[in-house]
Design a protein around this motif. Structure first.
Motif, PDB file in Angstrom:
ATOM      1  N   SER A  50       0.830  -1.206   0.000  1.00 36.95           N
ATOM      2  CA  SER A  50       0.000   0.000   0.000  1.00 36.95           C
ATOM      3  C   SER A  50       0.862   1.253   0.000  1.00 36.95           C
ATOM      4  O   SER A  50       0.561   2.223  -0.703  1.00 36.95           O
ATOM      5  CB  SER A  50      -0.919   0.018   1.214  1.00 36.95           C
ATOM      6  N   SER A  51       1.921   1.229   0.772  1.00 39.94           N
ATOM      7  CA  SER A  51       2.826   2.374   0.833  1.00 39.94           C
ATOM      8  C   SER A  51       3.466   2.632  -0.526  1.00 39.94           C
ATOM      9  O   SER A  51       3.569   3.778  -0.979  1.00 39.94           O
ATOM     10  CB  SER A  51       3.901   2.117   1.885  1.00 39.94           C
ATOM     11  N   LYS A  55       2.923   6.068  -2.743  1.00 40.42           N
ATOM     12  CA  LYS A  55       4.047   6.884  -3.216  1.00 40.42           C
ATOM     13  C   LYS A  55       3.989   7.049  -4.731  1.00 40.42           C
ATOM     14  O   LYS A  55       4.248   8.125  -5.261  1.00 40.42           O
ATOM     15  CB  LYS A  55       5.375   6.255  -2.804  1.00 40.42           C
ATOM     16  N   HIS A  56       3.647   5.987  -5.425  1.00 42.07           N
ATOM     17  CA  HIS A  56       3.573   6.047  -6.880  1.00 42.07           C
ATOM     18  C   HIS A  56       2.428   6.958  -7.325  1.00 42.07           C
ATOM     19  O   HIS A  56       2.594   7.754  -8.255  1.00 42.07           O
ATOM     20  CB  HIS A  56       3.403   4.643  -7.463  1.00 42.07           C
ATOM     21  N   ILE A  58       1.252   9.500  -5.728  1.00 39.03           N
ATOM     22  CA  ILE A  58       1.693  10.878  -5.466  1.00 39.03           C
ATOM     23  C   ILE A  58       2.657  11.343  -6.541  1.00 39.03           C
ATOM     24  O   ILE A  58       2.564  12.480  -7.028  1.00 39.03           O
ATOM     25  CB  ILE A  58       2.322  10.979  -4.055  1.00 39.03           C
ATOM     26  N   LEU A  59       3.558  10.465  -6.947  1.00 33.63           N
ATOM     27  CA  LEU A  59       4.507  10.796  -8.002  1.00 33.63           C
ATOM     28  C   LEU A  59       3.788  11.105  -9.320  1.00 33.63           C
ATOM     29  O   LEU A  59       4.119  12.078 -10.008  1.00 33.63           O
ATOM     30  CB  LEU A  59       5.496   9.643  -8.203  1.00 33.63           C
ATOM     31  N   ILE A  60       2.777  10.325  -9.654  1.00 34.19           N
ATOM     32  CA  ILE A  60       2.002  10.554 -10.881  1.00 34.19           C
ATOM     33  C   ILE A  60       1.265  11.884 -10.783  1.00 34.19           C
ATOM     34  O   ILE A  60       1.265  12.676 -11.738  1.00 34.19           O
ATOM     35  CB  ILE A  60       1.020   9.392 -11.142  1.00 34.19           C
ATOM     36  N   ALA A  61       0.637  12.151  -9.644  1.00 29.62           N
ATOM     37  CA  ALA A  61      -0.096  13.410  -9.466  1.00 29.62           C
ATOM     38  C   ALA A  61       0.852  14.601  -9.568  1.00 29.62           C
ATOM     39  O   ALA A  61       0.515  15.620 -10.192  1.00 29.62           O
ATOM     40  CB  ALA A  61      -0.815  13.407  -8.115  1.00 29.62           C
ATOM     41  N   ASP A  62       2.044  14.475  -8.991  1.00 29.77           N
ATOM     42  CA  ASP A  62       3.047  15.542  -9.068  1.00 29.77           C
ATOM     43  C   ASP A  62       3.468  15.769 -10.524  1.00 29.77           C
ATOM     44  O   ASP A  62       3.584  16.917 -10.982  1.00 29.77           O
ATOM     45  CB  ASP A  62       4.257  15.172  -8.210  1.00 29.77           C
ATOM     46  N   ASN A  63       3.684  14.690 -11.221  1.00 26.66           N
ATOM     47  CA  ASN A  63       4.068  14.786 -12.634  1.00 26.66           C
ATOM     48  C   ASN A  63       2.947  15.431 -13.456  1.00 26.66           C
ATOM     49  O   ASN A  63       3.202  16.245 -14.344  1.00 26.66           O
ATOM     50  CB  ASN A  63       4.413  13.400 -13.169  1.00 26.66           C
ATOM     51  N   GLU A  64       1.716  15.070 -13.144  1.00 30.80           N
ATOM     52  CA  GLU A  64       0.560  15.654 -13.845  1.00 30.80           C
ATOM     53  C   GLU A  64       0.485  17.160 -13.602  1.00 30.80           C
ATOM     54  O   GLU A  64       0.209  17.939 -14.512  1.00 30.80           O
ATOM     55  CB  GLU A  64      -0.726  14.961 -13.383  1.00 30.80           C
ATOM     56  N   GLN A  65       0.750  17.570 -12.362  1.00 24.80           N
ATOM     57  CA  GLN A  65       0.729  18.994 -12.026  1.00 24.80           C
ATOM     58  C   GLN A  65       1.814  19.750 -12.808  1.00 24.80           C
ATOM     59  O   GLN A  65       1.558  20.834 -13.336  1.00 24.80           O
ATOM     60  CB  GLN A  65       0.929  19.183 -10.527  1.00 24.80           C
ATOM     61  N   LYS A  66       2.984  19.170 -12.887  1.00 24.24           N
ATOM     62  CA  LYS A  66       4.072  19.799 -13.657  1.00 24.24           C
ATOM     63  C   LYS A  66       3.699  19.908 -15.132  1.00 24.24           C
ATOM     64  O   LYS A  66       3.981  20.906 -15.787  1.00 24.24           O
ATOM     65  CB  LYS A  66       5.371  19.020 -13.489  1.00 24.24           C
ATOM     66  N   LEU A  67       3.055  18.866 -15.650  1.00 22.84           N
ATOM     67  CA  LEU A  67       2.629  18.886 -17.048  1.00 22.84           C
ATOM     68  C   LEU A  67       1.590  19.983 -17.288  1.00 22.84           C
ATOM     69  O   LEU A  67       1.653  20.705 -18.291  1.00 22.84           O
ATOM     70  CB  LEU A  67       2.064  17.514 -17.446  1.00 22.84           C
ATOM     71  N   ASN A  68       0.647  20.121 -16.357  1.00 25.03           N
ATOM     72  CA  ASN A  68      -0.362  21.183 -16.482  1.00 25.03           C
ATOM     73  C   ASN A  68       0.277  22.571 -16.454  1.00 25.03           C
ATOM     74  O   ASN A  68      -0.095  23.451 -17.239  1.00 25.03           O
ATOM     75  CB  ASN A  68      -1.411  21.069 -15.371  1.00 25.03           C
ATOM     76  N   CYS A  69       1.239  22.771 -15.560  1.00 24.45           N
ATOM     77  CA  CYS A  69       1.948  24.057 -15.497  1.00 24.45           C
ATOM     78  C   CYS A  69       2.695  24.313 -16.799  1.00 24.45           C
ATOM     79  O   CYS A  69       2.703  25.444 -17.323  1.00 24.45           O
ATOM     80  CB  CYS A  69       2.931  24.078 -14.331  1.00 24.45           C
TER      81      CYS A  69
END
Length: 129
Positions: A50-51, A55-56, A58-69
């Protein structure tokens, strides 16, 4: 059969019953320890997996945010930034995306393996019961 013989016979039967009960109790204790060991493995497997999944995600969401920016920057500042800077930023984002993609592919493989291992532990546990 005399009273003494009868008492001795009954005493022997009681000893035999006690021995059988002790053996049966030892068997139950052994089975209980095995069940607890399997439960421990199951309990350990779930949080670790689960951990890793959290973590994965969160990493995808972070990457998505960077892509949107990045997309917003392209629309708003395409003419303001030098072409080399745009290309460099795009390449860094492409590299980051490739790293996340590789991690996802690795997780995809290990997820199937972990799921199989977990299922095997559950089946062992059920078989022990």
């Amino acid at each position: 059969m005399t009273n003494k013989e009868h008492l001795q016979e009954e005493n022997k039967r009681w000893h035999d019953e006690h021995l059988a009960w002790i053996q049966e109790t030892e068997q139950w204790q052994h089975e209980t320890r095995r069940l607890l060991a399997l439960l421990y493995l199951l309990e350990r497997a779930l949080p670790e997996h689960s951990s890793m999944l959290n973590k994965h995600a969160i990493l995808i969401a972070d990457n998505e945010q960077k892509l949107n920016c990045y997309e917003c920057d392209i629309v708003q500042q395409a003419n303001l930034l030098p072409k080399e800077q745009q290309t460099e930023y795009h390449q860094r984002l492409a590299k980051l995306h490739e790293e996340v993609k590789q991690e996802h592919l690795t997780l995809q493989r290990t997820y199937s393996e972990e799921k199989g291992r977990f299922k095997s532990l559950v089946l062992k546990l059920l078989k022990e019961c």
